[in-house]
Design a protein around this motif. Sequence first.
Motif, PDB file in Angstrom:
ATOM      1  N   GLN A 356       0.677  -1.330  -0.083  1.00  0.00           N
ATOM      2  CA  GLN A 356      -0.007  -0.071   0.063  1.00  0.00           C
ATOM      3  C   GLN A 356       0.973   1.318   0.042  1.00  0.00           C
ATOM      4  OE1 GLN A 356      -3.335   0.188   2.790  1.00  0.00           O
ATOM      5  NE2 GLN A 356      -3.702  -2.021   2.343  1.00  0.00           N
ATOM      6  N   ILE A 357       1.976   1.278   0.680  1.00  0.00           N
ATOM      7  CA  ILE A 357       2.893   2.369   0.760  1.00  0.00           C
ATOM      8  C   ILE A 357       3.754   2.561  -0.435  1.00  0.00           C
ATOM      9  CG2 ILE A 357       4.927   3.309   1.697  1.00  0.00           C
ATOM     10  CD1 ILE A 357       2.567   3.623   3.658  1.00  0.00           C
ATOM     11  N   GLU A 358       3.911   1.678  -1.352  1.00  0.00           N
ATOM     12  CA  GLU A 358       4.865   1.636  -2.626  1.00  0.00           C
ATOM     13  C   GLU A 358       4.048   1.556  -3.721  1.00  0.00           C
ATOM     14  OE1 GLU A 358       9.024   0.521  -2.393  1.00  0.00           O
ATOM     15  OE2 GLU A 358       8.143  -0.934  -1.344  1.00  0.00           O
ATOM     16  N   ASP A 359       2.797   1.872  -3.820  1.00  0.00           N
ATOM     17  CA  ASP A 359       1.882   2.018  -4.932  1.00  0.00           C
ATOM     18  C   ASP A 359       1.669   0.625  -5.280  1.00  0.00           C
ATOM     19  OD1 ASP A 359      -0.212   2.821  -6.709  1.00  0.00           O
ATOM     20  OD2 ASP A 359       1.368   3.803  -7.923  1.00  0.00           O
ATOM     21  N   PHE A 360       1.539  -0.595  -4.699  1.00  0.00           N
ATOM     22  CA  PHE A 360       1.623  -2.163  -5.048  1.00  0.00           C
ATOM     23  C   PHE A 360       2.656  -2.311  -5.856  1.00  0.00           C
ATOM     24  CE2 PHE A 360      -2.614   0.109  -4.062  1.00  0.00           C
ATOM     25  CZ  PHE A 360      -3.101  -0.673  -3.060  1.00  0.00           C
ATOM     26  N   ALA A 361       3.934  -1.721  -5.571  1.00  0.00           N
ATOM     27  CA  ALA A 361       5.088  -2.634  -6.281  1.00  0.00           C
ATOM     28  C   ALA A 361       6.074  -2.246  -5.244  1.00  0.00           C
ATOM     29  CB  ALA A 361       5.420  -1.653  -7.521  1.00  0.00           C
ATOM     30  N   ALA A 362       6.309  -3.497  -4.249  1.00  0.00           N
ATOM     31  CA  ALA A 362       7.190  -3.125  -3.270  1.00  0.00           C
ATOM     32  C   ALA A 362       8.544  -3.549  -3.605  1.00  0.00           C
ATOM     33  CB  ALA A 362       6.829  -4.002  -2.089  1.00  0.00           C
ATOM     34  N   ASP A 363       9.560  -3.081  -3.161  1.00  0.00           N
ATOM     35  CA  ASP A 363      11.128  -3.134  -3.473  1.00  0.00           C
ATOM     36  C   ASP A 363      11.507  -4.538  -2.548  1.00  0.00           C
ATOM     37  OD1 ASP A 363      13.777  -3.389  -3.789  1.00  0.00           O
ATOM     38  OD2 ASP A 363      14.013  -1.084  -3.218  1.00  0.00           O
ATOM     39  N   VAL A 364      11.595  -5.904  -3.243  1.00  0.00           N
ATOM     40  CA  VAL A 364      11.905  -6.948  -2.565  1.00  0.00           C
ATOM     41  C   VAL A 364      13.207  -6.821  -2.141  1.00  0.00           C
ATOM     42  CG1 VAL A 364      12.350  -9.375  -3.023  1.00  0.00           C
ATOM     43  CG2 VAL A 364      10.239  -8.153  -4.090  1.00  0.00           C
ATOM     44  N   GLU A 365      14.303  -6.409  -2.868  1.00  0.00           N
ATOM     45  CA  GLU A 365      15.578  -6.686  -2.467  1.00  0.00           C
ATOM     46  C   GLU A 365      16.021  -5.908  -1.030  1.00  0.00           C
ATOM     47  OE1 GLU A 365      18.167  -5.967  -5.702  1.00  0.00           O
ATOM     48  OE2 GLU A 365      17.391  -7.376  -6.889  1.00  0.00           O
ATOM     49  N   THR A 366      15.260  -4.702  -0.949  1.00  0.00           N
ATOM     50  CA  THR A 366      15.550  -3.650   0.089  1.00  0.00           C
ATOM     51  C   THR A 366      15.045  -4.287   1.507  1.00  0.00           C
ATOM     52  OG1 THR A 366      15.574  -1.792  -1.446  1.00  0.00           O
ATOM     53  CG2 THR A 366      15.661  -1.450   0.938  1.00  0.00           C
ATOM     54  N   LEU A 367      13.788  -4.803   1.241  1.00  0.00           N
ATOM     55  CA  LEU A 367      13.059  -5.122   2.372  1.00  0.00           C
ATOM     56  C   LEU A 367      13.912  -6.627   2.769  1.00  0.00           C
ATOM     57  CD1 LEU A 367       9.446  -5.162   1.414  1.00  0.00           C
ATOM     58  CD2 LEU A 367      10.562  -3.808   3.189  1.00  0.00           C
ATOM     59  N   ALA A 368      14.445  -7.595   1.987  1.00  0.00           N
ATOM     60  CA  ALA A 368      15.298  -8.756   2.201  1.00  0.00           C
ATOM     61  C   ALA A 368      16.279  -8.276   3.056  1.00  0.00           C
ATOM     62  CB  ALA A 368      15.424  -9.438   1.155  1.00  0.00           C
ATOM     63  N   ARG A 369      17.107  -7.287   2.653  1.00  0.00           N
ATOM     64  CA  ARG A 369      18.328  -6.754   3.290  1.00  0.00           C
ATOM     65  C   ARG A 369      17.684  -6.241   4.576  1.00  0.00           C
ATOM     66  NH1 ARG A 369      19.906  -4.319  -0.760  1.00  0.00           N
ATOM     67  NH2 ARG A 369      19.417  -2.133  -0.170  1.00  0.00           N
TER      68      ARG A 369
END
Length: 430
Positions: A356-369
Amino acid sequence: MSAAITNKKRKRGAEDAEKTSFALSTQPANQVGPMLASFPSLEPPKSTAFKCYVQKGADKNAPFEAQPTIVAGEAETVEFFTADGPLTSTGCSYMIGVHDKRTNTTTLRPVPLHILTREVKALKNLRPIEVSTEERMAQRNKLGEAFGTKKAQAAIRARERNRVDIDAMKNVAGHLQDTIMQNTETLPTADEAKATADSSRLIPSYNADAQSPKEVYALHDIIPEAEFNALPISAFKSAKSDKDRISLLPYNRSDWLRLQIKLIYSAPKANRRDLYIFLHCRKIVYYIAAMMAFSKNSRNIGDKETLQQRLPGVPPIVLDGLISRFAETERSTKKPKMTPQTETMLLTYMFALCLQIEDFAADVETLARDLSMAPTKVSGLFKSLGCTIKKLSPNELKERGLPDIAGETKRAVLKVPLEFPKNRIKRAKR
């Protein structure tokens, strides 16, 4: 001495008379002529007559040795014929020469080479006897029992013991079918099984009939309204920089949270709708930070006082809600504890808010890190929410206001109609 040398000198006239000259045939190249034949197994009688046949539609202007021809002949008991047409080989050709003694000239002509096979007339109409699978297996078992190893012989005996007698099963086939029908009546249908699987997913409540991504996961199905209203964001007004705002979050060691705070406070607020989104985004980011802190301090969930000290700015109602939803009470100690299932729920609820924050396109790599997780595991959790993992196109980047460099990283994109990954059916081990 000079006389001896004179006698040894060669005589030109006698040698020149013995010279042989060669010449190519002057006949048309496409005219039928001689050919070479090879009989690998059986030679025909000398009286056997052979005929030459050319394939229909062949180029009649082509040289005779290059035409698709077949040679066939018939003896009293055996038939001879070309196996696969004239033999051709790269860099090699065959020629026949005819020598004329009168002119001492040898005339050469290219010829084809045929490899002939044979067929016995008496056996021509006979067909091989068909062998059934059972007969073949019986003969194979005999060979195995006679010449096989002990392991192979034991396998043959085991197959014989496990063999089902079909004739004996005819009388009970109807009874077995009735029993199977009775036992399968209670099995769920494919739609019922799918509905059961969807209801047991470790994800927030979802709207399967959503027409847009924002309608899939309702905000208050993830954050109860009472907890949402209790989130403290008033201190953000007095913060003078993004660094000060980050320090107010329950968890501030996240690159993803730093970026979102920066984007929220740098975006223009033109109308009330933008202000409403601005307030909601701040609360959602604060709640995501609380969830990250809760996950990092999962060992202290059983001690609420210690957990509250670890998360000092989080209201008690929010902390109690996190414990009730993402922890289970142990029977022995009667204390809450995070299990693998509740940890998965915590992550999927968190990722639904990130969408919801990223307009339904979330950054996978940053969250994983930030979460110290493998990107493949984070991608799998996003897929369980109905996302697809891909790189955004230039048009998609422009729609979301992202820079071109953001297209180099993979993102979890939520799309409708909602589709969940199908369960893989594992084959039984033999």
